[in-house]
Design an enzyme around this catalytic site. Structure first.
Site, PDB file in Angstrom:
ATOM      1  N   ASP A  75     -13.292   4.419  10.261  1.00 12.71           N
ATOM      2  CA  ASP A  75     -13.679   4.291   8.851  1.00 12.71           C
ATOM      3  C   ASP A  75     -14.176   2.861   8.631  1.00 12.71           C
ATOM      4  O   ASP A  75     -13.857   2.208   7.649  1.00 12.71           O
ATOM      5  CB  ASP A  75     -12.472   4.583   7.955  1.00 12.71           C
ATOM      6  CG  ASP A  75     -12.874   5.075   6.567  1.00 12.71           C
ATOM      7  OD1 ASP A  75     -14.090   5.182   6.305  1.00 12.71           O
ATOM      8  OD2 ASP A  75     -11.980   5.337   5.756  1.00 12.71           O
ATOM      9  N   LYS A  93       0.855  -1.188   0.000  1.00 14.23           N
ATOM     10  CA  LYS A  93       0.000   0.000   0.000  1.00 14.23           C
ATOM     11  C   LYS A  93       0.888   1.235   0.000  1.00 14.23           C
ATOM     12  O   LYS A  93       1.706   1.415   0.902  1.00 14.23           O
ATOM     13  CB  LYS A  93      -0.922  -0.002   1.225  1.00 14.23           C
ATOM     14  CG  LYS A  93      -1.795   1.245   1.339  1.00 14.23           C
ATOM     15  CD  LYS A  93      -2.885   1.074   2.379  1.00 14.23           C
ATOM     16  CE  LYS A  93      -3.739   2.332   2.504  1.00 14.23           C
ATOM     17  NZ  LYS A  93      -4.814   2.191   3.490  1.00 14.23           N
TER      18      LYS A  93
HETATM   19  P1  ADP Z   1      -7.678   3.150   0.899  1.00  8.91           P
HETATM   20  O1  ADP Z   1      -7.018   3.986   1.934  1.00  8.91           O
HETATM   21  O2  ADP Z   1      -7.373   3.608  -0.476  1.00  8.91           O
HETATM   22  O3  ADP Z   1      -9.129   2.970   1.160  1.00  8.91           O
HETATM   23  P2  ADP Z   1      -7.392   0.395   1.702  1.00  8.91           P
HETATM   24  O4  ADP Z   1      -6.344  -0.003   2.668  1.00  8.91           O
HETATM   25  O5  ADP Z   1      -8.777   0.469   2.201  1.00  8.91           O
HETATM   26  O6  ADP Z   1      -6.948   1.745   1.019  1.00  8.91           O
HETATM   27  O7  ADP Z   1      -7.326  -0.609   0.482  1.00  8.91           O
HETATM   28  C1  ADP Z   1      -8.071  -0.395  -0.706  1.00  8.91           C
HETATM   29  C2  ADP Z   1      -8.534  -1.710  -1.307  1.00  8.91           C
HETATM   30  O8  ADP Z   1      -7.429  -2.546  -1.605  1.00  8.91           O
HETATM   31  C3  ADP Z   1      -9.395  -2.520  -0.355  1.00  8.91           C
HETATM   32  O9  ADP Z   1     -10.748  -2.178  -0.438  1.00  8.91           O
HETATM   33  C4  ADP Z   1      -9.146  -3.936  -0.810  1.00  8.91           C
HETATM   34  O10 ADP Z   1      -9.974  -4.253  -1.912  1.00  8.91           O
HETATM   35  C5  ADP Z   1      -7.716  -3.888  -1.284  1.00  8.91           C
HETATM   36  N1  ADP Z   1      -6.812  -4.338  -0.202  1.00  8.91           N
HETATM   37  C6  ADP Z   1      -6.166  -3.556   0.693  1.00  8.91           C
HETATM   38  N2  ADP Z   1      -5.419  -4.269   1.539  1.00  8.91           N
HETATM   39  C7  ADP Z   1      -5.584  -5.565   1.173  1.00  8.91           C
HETATM   40  C8  ADP Z   1      -5.053  -6.808   1.659  1.00  8.91           C
HETATM   41  N3  ADP Z   1      -4.200  -6.847   2.690  1.00  8.91           N
HETATM   42  N4  ADP Z   1      -5.429  -7.941   1.024  1.00  8.91           N
HETATM   43  C9  ADP Z   1      -6.278  -7.890  -0.015  1.00  8.91           C
HETATM   44  N5  ADP Z   1      -6.807  -6.775  -0.519  1.00  8.91           N
HETATM   45  C10 ADP Z   1      -6.465  -5.607   0.057  1.00  8.91           C
END
Ligand code: ADP
Ligand code: MG
Length: 383
Positions: free
Chosen positions: A227, A122
């Site tokens: 959130d 991320k």
């Molecule tokens: P943002 O801050 O952009 O909302 P998130 O951490 O919520 O970021 O991640 C965005 C999307 O990426 C999630 O809704 C999910 O679909 C995917 N995602 C994030 N982390 C994971 C993970 N550890 N495993 C699988 N999918 C993930």
């Protein structure tokens, strides 16, 4: 933007030195003067200029001419490169695969280690959209202003990392944190669908209780997710178990607006279950009784986090930033940078029920960076 991990291994030590010099210079200069880069790098003038050309060609830096002096700035790509290279040096990351999410303020990639184990990277992108809107209004970081997007993105990553670690250590259902560098977090890949994409579950009542129990467990450990919605809850493909993600906006239960954040998390779940599963329950947690019933918790995670290196000061800086972004969003000032924004616009509403977002005041999404673009227009102000 394309991330390429093979690239990471092809950089000479002098190139790396110059790139790092640009990063260091960015702390005090929006455009780092070439002369300063030469100075910091400690290399010969002619050599540095040539290398700066190479780095700019690879889009790791960008030449800026229309200012008082000639200079360079670090690009998102350059910052990504430095972060990923640090992880690659530690052998936690080896290759980069597909992008699986484009958030307003984050990008999510599938990556792998040397053995080919899949993980999630991320990259925090604070300031991608609204930074200019708020930059003039408040002085968050004093001299650091010029490096604001780098600084704020790094803070968000550090905060998310600190929380993910303590939550994981204390048995909460969150991805296993693997590594953190600059504005990036490396974590376990969860084979799951976001709750947002799920139309049917075997027992909505059971899932509802599991989620409410999680809110209660968080609170009794001193934390509020902030959130807690269908985008940030992943449902494991195999077991149906909910996994919670996305922590840059977590607050302590002793925060002045704690009850408000708590209620909003609870409401998110209630509203979603009512709409999606036609499930409604008179039973849902209340802030005060949740805290009272908790008795003396064995651990106070808000305190643990504060002691873990992500202190109150950092917390406050990030919080002020988020608050002003959400305020500034009311006046929707677009980013002039525009580097990656086009591709976001092309993203589709994955489950095709975009109409739901149109309902005025109905959306409960508000956190940093939804990964679906349609949500952005309906993001709520936090205050
Ligand atoms: P943002 O801050 O952009 O909302 P998130 O951490 O919520 O970021 O991640 C965005 C999307 O990426 C999630 O809704 C999910 O679909 C995917 N995602 C994030 N982390 C994971 C993970 N550890 N495993 C699988 N999918 C993930
Ligand atoms: Mg999210």
């Amino acid at each position: 933007m394309k991330l390429d991990a093979t690239d990471l291994r092809y950089i000479t030590s002098d190139e790396f030195r110059v790139l790092t010099a640009v990063e260091m210079g960015s702390k005090n200069h929006e455009v780092v003067p070439s002369t300063l880069i030469v100075q910091i790098s400690g290399l010969r003038n002619g050599g540095v200029n040539k290398i700066l050309g190479v780095l700019a060609k690879r889009n790791l830096t960008a030449k800026v001419q229309n200012s008082k002096y000639d200079g360079y700035r670090l690009t998102y790509g350059g910052y990504d490169f430095l972060a990923m290279r640090a992880m690659s040096k530690r052998d936690s990351l080896y290759s980069v695969g597909n992008q699986i999410g484009v958030g307003k303020e984050s990008d999510i990639y599938i990556v792998a280690d040397l053995e080919g184990n899949e993980m999630v990277l991320k990259l925090h992108r604070l300031g991608r959209v609204s930074f200019r809107a708020i930059k003039e209004k408040r002085d968050y970081m004093g001299k650091r202003k010029s490096a604001s997007w780098m600084y704020m993105s790094r803070l968000a990553a550090q905060k998310e990392w600190a929380f993910m670690k303590v939550l994981h250590e204390h048995g909460f259902p969150v991805p296993r944190p693997i590594d953190q560098a600059r504005h990036c977090i490396l974590m376990e890949f969860i084979d799951a669908y976001p709750l947002r994409q799920i139309d049917e579950v075997p027992s909505p009542g059971k899932l509802y209780s599991q989620l409410m129990d999680l809110i209660v467990r968080f609170a009794q450990a001193g934390l509020i997710h902030g959130d807690f919605n269908e985008f940030n809850i992943l449902i494991r493909r195999e077991s149906g178990e909910p996994i919670v993600i996305d922590f840059p906006q977590m607050v302590s239960t002793s925060h002045e607006n704690a009850e408000w954040y708590f209620n909003r998390d609870v409401e998110c779940i209630r509203t979603f279950f009512r709409r999606r599963f036609r499930y409604e329950s008179a039973i849902y947690p209340r802030f005060k009784s949740t805290l009272n019933e908790g008795g003396e918790a064995e651990f106070k995670l808000d305190v643990v986090v504060a002691a873990s290196g992500f202190g109150r000061r950092e917390m406050r800086v990030l919080e002020e930033y988020m608050e002003s972004v959400h305020k500034a969003e009311g006046s929707e000032v677009e980013d002039e940078e525009g580097e990656e924004d086009e591709e976001e616009e092309d993203e589709e509403d994955e489950d095709g029920d975009g109409a739901e977002h149109g309902e005025e005041g109905s959306t409960t999404h508000h956190g940093l960076g939804a990964h679906l673009p349609d949500v952005r227009s309906s993001r709520q102000s936090r205050t």
